[in-house]
Design a protein around this motif. Structure first.
Motif, PDB file in Angstrom:
ATOM      1  N   SER A  11       2.085  -2.522   2.315  1.00 25.31           N
ATOM      2  CA  SER A  11       1.857  -1.092   2.496  1.00 25.31           C
ATOM      3  C   SER A  11       3.132  -0.404   2.971  1.00 25.31           C
ATOM      4  N   CYS A  30      -0.322   3.542   7.629  1.00 26.50           N
ATOM      5  CA  CYS A  30       0.269   2.535   8.513  1.00 26.50           C
ATOM      6  C   CYS A  30       0.498   3.076   9.925  1.00 26.50           C
ATOM      7  N   THR A  65       0.838  -1.191   0.000  1.00 28.14           N
ATOM      8  CA  THR A  65       0.000   0.000   0.000  1.00 28.14           C
ATOM      9  C   THR A  65       0.872   1.239   0.000  1.00 28.14           C
ATOM     10  N   CYS A 103       3.481  -3.283   8.453  1.00 26.49           N
ATOM     11  CA  CYS A 103       3.789  -2.676   7.167  1.00 26.49           C
ATOM     12  C   CYS A 103       5.287  -2.758   6.880  1.00 26.49           C
ATOM     13  N   SER A 158       0.575   2.425  -2.023  1.00 24.72           N
ATOM     14  CA  SER A 158      -0.605   2.935  -1.335  1.00 24.72           C
ATOM     15  C   SER A 158      -1.850   2.116  -1.629  1.00 24.72           C
ATOM     16  N   ALA A 199       3.962   4.400   4.709  1.00 26.53           N
ATOM     17  CA  ALA A 199       2.682   4.995   4.344  1.00 26.53           C
ATOM     18  C   ALA A 199       2.028   5.625   5.571  1.00 26.53           C
TER      19      ALA A 199
END
Length: 449
Positions: A397, A251, A2, A235, A416, A248
């Motif tokens: 992510s 996260c 992500t 993550c 993302s 991210a």
């Protein structure tokens, strides 16, 4: 995977100087600016490239047309005065110095070089002869322990019509003798070697098309865990300095620093503790002010500041940051790579990290093939895909989209969003990344070296 999101905080300048006065162009806007004082005099202000530094050494070089310019540039002095400058340093802000321009005629002297703590920040061409060159130096330091500062700081206002700008603090907290560690006692790994260079890849497996990551191949790869007495994987994070990792925003948004852990040099998720790896605690959680928890890639970036500086080894080393002079092709087309511990094709968690090569594509192409994602595809995102439908998925992510430039890997984006297909990701479509190249100033302003 992500995507991580980054926000660019620009500093708008308005010199409001008369048309007769020439202000030289330079490529050091991030660290230097010309300003006009209320009394009509002109100064040049230098800002340290990072916070949390209590020993600052500057060397700057100016050039002016003509040969009778000895008094054009004053000596370097703390900005705005000695007491205020040292107080800012002690409170964890970036130190500043300035020069005053005098007897300059109708053109301000041009900055041709700025060096901070033996690091060259920028260089410009000198004027052709006849011209004068002026070198100014200043050193300032304090032995006082840098204290923790409030989360939001409004910097000292500038002399004329400058926009105020909020900087997130970069605290250097008191480090306790021992930290409660859910995996093992806080000890430093054995130092194999001390690497200072970023973006240098380690050894890769000798197989074409393989997706296995060997230990130390991507030494900037690290894992984020959350919990107290027990912690679970959340993550991917990426090392960008000895005190900072990037990931991210989704996260880490709203998380307490005391509940987050960064596993540096992580490889085998089933091995606890892992030889050569180090689990460290977090002191600060930073996300852009524009991020409010809404999972949109345009601003999905975050930074974690660690409680203690890491030691670079063959398993722990930083990734290079994107720079403003690298440029981005309007047609994209570059090849990149992404790595992490995300789900495999069977929707199972992976024990070892895997990597995949991806192709960056133009925004228009991404919009054309993913019309349902048009709300998520902006000028501050980048799309990338793989012809074999391989790519990041859940659990990835925050992973960095890396691009090879000048034989070094640089972070171009962070994972993302990905189209979903049941319990796994639909990787026949593109994955959407936050474009770090468009937000690199926010990263540089908030990271701790």
């Amino acid at each position: 995977m992500t995507i991580v999101w980054l926000t660019l905080l620009g500093l708008c300048l308005n010199l409001n100087i008369g048309s007769a006065l020439q202000v030289p162009q330079h490529n050091c806007e991030r660290y230097f600016s010309y300003y006009k004082e209320n009394n009509g005099a002109y100064i040049g202000v230098f800002t340290a490239p990072r916070a949390g530094v209590n020993s600052l050494s500057w060397e700057v070089v100016f050039t002016a047309r003509g040969t009778d310019q000895a008094s054009t540039v004053s000596s370097l002095k703390p900005y705005p005065d000695k007491a205020t400058a040292f107080e800012k340093i002690r409170s964890g802000e970036r130190g500043e110095v300035f020069v005053r321009f005098q007897d300059f005629g109708d053109e301000l002297p041009k900055l041709v070089r700025a060096e901070f703590n033996d690091q060259v920040l920028c260089q410009n061409d000198e004027y052709d002869a006849p011209s004068s060159t002026m070198t100014r130096r200043q050193s300032m330091s304090t032995s006082t322990k840098i204290s923790e500062v409030p989360r939001e700081i409004v910097p000292q206002s500038r002399p004329v019509n400058q926009y105020s700008q909020l900087f997130r603090s970069r605290p250097v907290p008191n480090i306790p003798d021992s930290v409660s560690n859910p995996f093992f006692s806080q000890t430093r790994p054995k130092i194999e070697s001390d690497y200072e260079e970023c973006g240098v890849e380690g050894f890769a497996p000798l197989q074409i098309g393989g997706d296995l990551v060997t230990r130390g191949q991507y030494p900037w790869l690290a894992a984020l865990y959350e919990g107290g007495s027990t912690a679970t994987y959340k993550c991917v994070v990426t090392v960008i300095s000895k005190r900072t990792v990037i990931t991210a925003a989704h996260c880490i948004y709203g998380k307490s620093a005391s509940q987050l852990w960064v596993y540096l040099g992580r490889h085998d998720r089933n091995e606890n503790p892992e030889n050569g790896a180090s689990l460290v605690s977090v002191s600060s959680v930073l996300t852009p002010s524009a991020y409010d928890g809404n999972p949109v890639p345009d601003v999905d970036v975050g930074l974690l500041v660690l409680t203690a500086p890491m030691v670079y080894t063959k398993y722990i080393r930083p990734l290079c940051l994107w720079s403003s002079n690298m440029g981005v092709s309007p047609n994209e087309g570059e090849s990149g790579a992404v790595a992490g511990w995300g789900f495999d094709r069977s929707a199972q968690k992976t024990r070892f990290p895997k990597t995949v090569s991806v192709q960056l594509v133009p925004r228009d192409q991404c919009l054309k093939e993913m019309k349902r994602a048009e709300d998520f595809i902006t000028r501050r995102t980048v799309c990338a895909g793989n012809s074999e439908s391989h790519g990041p998925c859940f659990g990835d992510s925050g992973s960095a989209l890396i691009v090879l430039r000048n034989n070094r890997w640089h972070v171009r984006g962070v994972v993302s969003l990905s189209p979903r297909q049941g319990e796994i990701c639909d990787l026949s479509k593109y994955v959407i990344y936050c474009d770090v190249a468009k937000h690199i100033d926010w990263v540089r302003q908030n990271m701790v070296m």
